[in-house]
Motif scaffolding. Structure first.
Motif, PDB file in Angstrom:
ATOM      1  N   ARG A  87       0.129  -1.015  -0.236  1.00 47.33           N
ATOM      2  CA  ARG A  87      -0.192   0.315   0.297  1.00 47.33           C
ATOM      3  C   ARG A  87       1.110   1.215   0.021  1.00 47.33           C
ATOM      4  N   LEU A  88       2.135   0.990   0.901  1.00 42.56           N
ATOM      5  CA  LEU A  88       3.134   2.392   1.115  1.00 42.56           C
ATOM      6  C   LEU A  88       3.862   2.233  -0.909  1.00 42.56           C
ATOM      7  N   THR A  89       4.011   1.657  -1.373  1.00 44.66           N
ATOM      8  CA  THR A  89       5.162   1.115  -2.750  1.00 44.66           C
ATOM      9  C   THR A  89       3.736   2.111  -3.657  1.00 44.66           C
ATOM     10  N   SER A  90       2.323   1.279  -3.389  1.00 43.17           N
ATOM     11  CA  SER A  90       1.333   2.150  -4.184  1.00 43.17           C
ATOM     12  C   SER A  90       1.135   3.661  -3.884  1.00 43.17           C
ATOM     13  N   SER A  91       1.182   3.585  -3.175  1.00 46.92           N
ATOM     14  CA  SER A  91       1.035   5.770  -2.482  1.00 46.92           C
ATOM     15  C   SER A  91       0.807   6.958  -3.771  1.00 46.92           C
ATOM     16  N   GLU A  92       0.250   7.384  -3.809  1.00 48.38           N
ATOM     17  CA  GLU A  92       0.863   8.742  -4.928  1.00 48.38           C
ATOM     18  C   GLU A  92       2.580   9.878  -3.917  1.00 48.38           C
ATOM     19  N   MET A  93       2.554   9.496  -2.171  1.00 43.83           N
ATOM     20  CA  MET A  93       3.722   9.931  -1.508  1.00 43.83           C
ATOM     21  C   MET A  93       4.540   9.420  -2.422  1.00 43.83           C
ATOM     22  N   PHE A  94       5.055   7.985  -2.415  1.00 49.75           N
ATOM     23  CA  PHE A  94       5.797   7.465  -2.786  1.00 49.75           C
ATOM     24  C   PHE A  94       6.406   7.400  -4.499  1.00 49.75           C
ATOM     25  N   HIS A  95       5.445   7.716  -5.649  1.00 50.48           N
ATOM     26  CA  HIS A  95       5.322   7.690  -6.566  1.00 50.48           C
ATOM     27  C   HIS A  95       5.560   9.027  -6.367  1.00 50.48           C
ATOM     28  N   LYS A  96       5.331  10.363  -6.221  1.00 49.89           N
ATOM     29  CA  LYS A  96       5.388  11.490  -6.327  1.00 49.89           C
ATOM     30  C   LYS A  96       6.813  12.240  -5.971  1.00 49.89           C
ATOM     31  N   TYR A  97       7.310  11.955  -5.053  1.00 50.85           N
ATOM     32  CA  TYR A  97       8.417  12.013  -4.267  1.00 50.85           C
ATOM     33  C   TYR A  97       9.414  10.793  -3.472  1.00 50.85           C
ATOM     34  N   CYS A  98       9.268  10.319  -4.165  1.00 47.89           N
ATOM     35  CA  CYS A  98      10.492   9.289  -3.972  1.00 47.89           C
ATOM     36  C   CYS A  98      11.353   8.403  -5.016  1.00 47.89           C
ATOM     37  N   ARG A  99      10.671   8.491  -6.275  1.00 52.57           N
ATOM     38  CA  ARG A  99      11.114   7.286  -7.348  1.00 52.57           C
ATOM     39  C   ARG A  99      11.979   7.598  -7.974  1.00 52.57           C
ATOM     40  N   ASP A 100      12.876   9.598  -8.523  1.00 55.09           N
ATOM     41  CA  ASP A 100      14.016   9.890  -8.686  1.00 55.09           C
ATOM     42  C   ASP A 100      14.312  10.433  -7.568  1.00 55.09           C
ATOM     43  N   TYR A 101      14.960  10.029  -6.107  1.00 53.38           N
ATOM     44  CA  TYR A 101      15.904  10.565  -5.788  1.00 53.38           C
ATOM     45  C   TYR A 101      17.092   9.664  -5.999  1.00 53.38           C
ATOM     46  N   PRO A 102      18.564  10.503  -6.501  1.00 51.90           N
ATOM     47  CA  PRO A 102      19.707   9.794  -6.255  1.00 51.90           C
ATOM     48  C   PRO A 102      20.048   8.978  -5.629  1.00 51.90           C
ATOM     49  N   MET A 103      19.345   7.503  -5.787  1.00 52.17           N
ATOM     50  CA  MET A 103      20.654   6.314  -4.854  1.00 52.17           C
ATOM     51  C   MET A 103      21.375   5.819  -4.404  1.00 52.17           C
ATOM     52  N   ASP A 104      22.588   6.654  -5.123  1.00 49.27           N
ATOM     53  CA  ASP A 104      24.294   7.019  -4.880  1.00 49.27           C
ATOM     54  C   ASP A 104      24.055   7.409  -3.784  1.00 49.27           C
ATOM     55  N   LYS A 105      23.093   8.215  -2.863  1.00 50.02           N
ATOM     56  CA  LYS A 105      23.809   8.801  -2.482  1.00 50.02           C
ATOM     57  C   LYS A 105      23.094   9.221  -1.062  1.00 50.02           C
ATOM     58  N   LEU A 106      22.431   8.138  -1.181  1.00 53.81           N
ATOM     59  CA  LEU A 106      21.418   7.423   0.510  1.00 53.81           C
ATOM     60  C   LEU A 106      22.826   6.704   1.104  1.00 53.81           C
ATOM     61  N   PRO A 107      22.690   6.914   2.383  1.00 53.82           N
ATOM     62  CA  PRO A 107      24.015   5.879   3.448  1.00 53.82           C
ATOM     63  C   PRO A 107      23.514   4.109   2.647  1.00 53.82           C
TER      64      PRO A 107
END
Length: 354
Positions: free
Chosen positions: A300-320
């Motif tokens: 339900r989280l990964t299908s949410s608007e929050m996840f799709h709108k804000y989290c998908r295009d973040y530069p993953m290589d910069k995360l710990p």
């Protein structure tokens, strides 16, 4: 019912919202009564508590002239604090959660710094307490500093939106209101109030930082934050929580979009959204749900608007590294992997606390 107060202006009004804290309320208020700062007032806001907290608050007000109680229908933490602000007559206003307590010198340290620096806001640090013992001492990262220009304040305010991709630190910048005091006339002049929203402290402080002329930070760590197993809105899973998280993140992005440093603030807000996704899955993993239910809620989280709108295009290589593995699992629909990572993290935390 409001109990009468003396006519002279208190130094600090401490607002204590109350809901289902009959076990802790006297401990909290006793710590405030032991403060070394004279002429304080304590405002207990009974937010429609169904237990005996309201009765205890009335008893405390009858026993001590510096304590007054306000009873209201349940409206949540933010509205309860707003009620306290409306009834506060002190030079400064502070906030203490009713299941926590403070060391005797907390408000004297904050008030003395405020008067010395002519500050609108003063913040200190805190201690995480487990079973009455100090687990971690968390000094404010800016301890000893005073911000006196708009540029300095806005530089720090930007950090309230979250981390930048290249930030080395893991800890979030302190956003809680209960380690500080706010000049009462400043709150009134700018109509600063809490919103009925999750993580209301962050939204409140974004407005407060924006309006402040002087903000000072002390090296005190006198606030004692209880981390026992009592219920907490931030640590308890509920199916409604996802919508509440989305409401906070939407508000954060709305504020970021209006900021002069829009792009940087939006990038920080995206990192905050990622952190809240991890927090949400942590609540799922810590709840009393079957594995199948945990998978359903994570989906339900990964299908949410929050996840799709804000989290998908973040530069993953910069995360710990650990956070990157977790978020990549969510992005690739590896829900079992994401849940296992959160369960392992929680087991490690329990071992550390023991």
């Amino acid at each position: 019912m409001i109990t009468p107060m003396r006519s002279s202006r208190p130094t600090v009004s401490v607002v204590v919202p109350i809901y289902n804290v009959e076990r802790y309320l006297r401990i909290c208020v006793d710590s405030l009564l032991r403060q070394t700062l004279p002429s304080m007032e304590i405002i207990l806001v009974d937010d429609g508590s169904p237990d005996s907290s309201g009765r205890i608050a009335d008893e405390l007000a009858a026993e001590h002239d510096c304590v007054k109680t306000v009873h209201q229908q349940n409206g949540g933490l933010g509205p309860a604090r707003n009620t306290g602000i409306e009834h506060a007559s002190g030079e400064y206003v502070g906030f203490v959660d009713s299941d926590d307590w403070v060391d005797p010198d907390m408000f004297k340290g904050l008030y003395d710094a405020a008067k010395r620096r002519h500050a609108d806001i003063v913040f200190g640090g805190h201690k995480d307490m487990v079973n009455g013992k100090v687990n971690t001492v968390k000094s404010h990262p800016l301890a000893g500093m005073t911000l006196t220009t708009k540029s300095q304040i806005l530089d720090i305010r930007e950090r309230l939106f979250g981390h930048l991709p290249d930030d080395a630190e893991i800890e979030a910048f302190p956003m809680r209101v209960w380690t500080g005091i706010y000049r009462n006339d400043f709150l009134k002049e700018h109509c600063l109030r809490f919103k009925a929203i999750l993580s209301e402290d962050t939204i409140f402080n974004l407005s407060a930082y924006q309006q402040a002329q002087v903000i000072s930070f002390t090296d005190g760590t006198a606030y004692c934050y209880r981390m026992d197993n009592q219920p907490s809105i931030m640590r308890t899973f509920s199916a409604k929580k996802l919508k509440q998280y989305e409401g906070f993140i939407d508000e954060l992005f709305h504020i970021a979009e209006q900021d002069p440093r829009r792009e940087r603030c939006l990038l920080r807000a995206k990192r905050m959204a990622i952190d809240y996704c991890r927090l949400y899955v942590g609540l799922i993993a810590g709840g009393r749900l079957s594995w199948r239910q945990q998978l359903v809620e994570t989906k339900r989280l990964t299908s949410s608007e929050m996840f799709h709108k804000y989290c998908r295009d973040y530069p993953m290589d910069k995360l710990p590294r650990q956070q990157r593995l977790f978020h990549e699992a969510l992005l690739k629909n590896g829900l079992n992997t994401a849940l296992l990572l959160l369960h392992m993290r929680q087991l490690l935390k329990k071992r550390i606390w023991k």
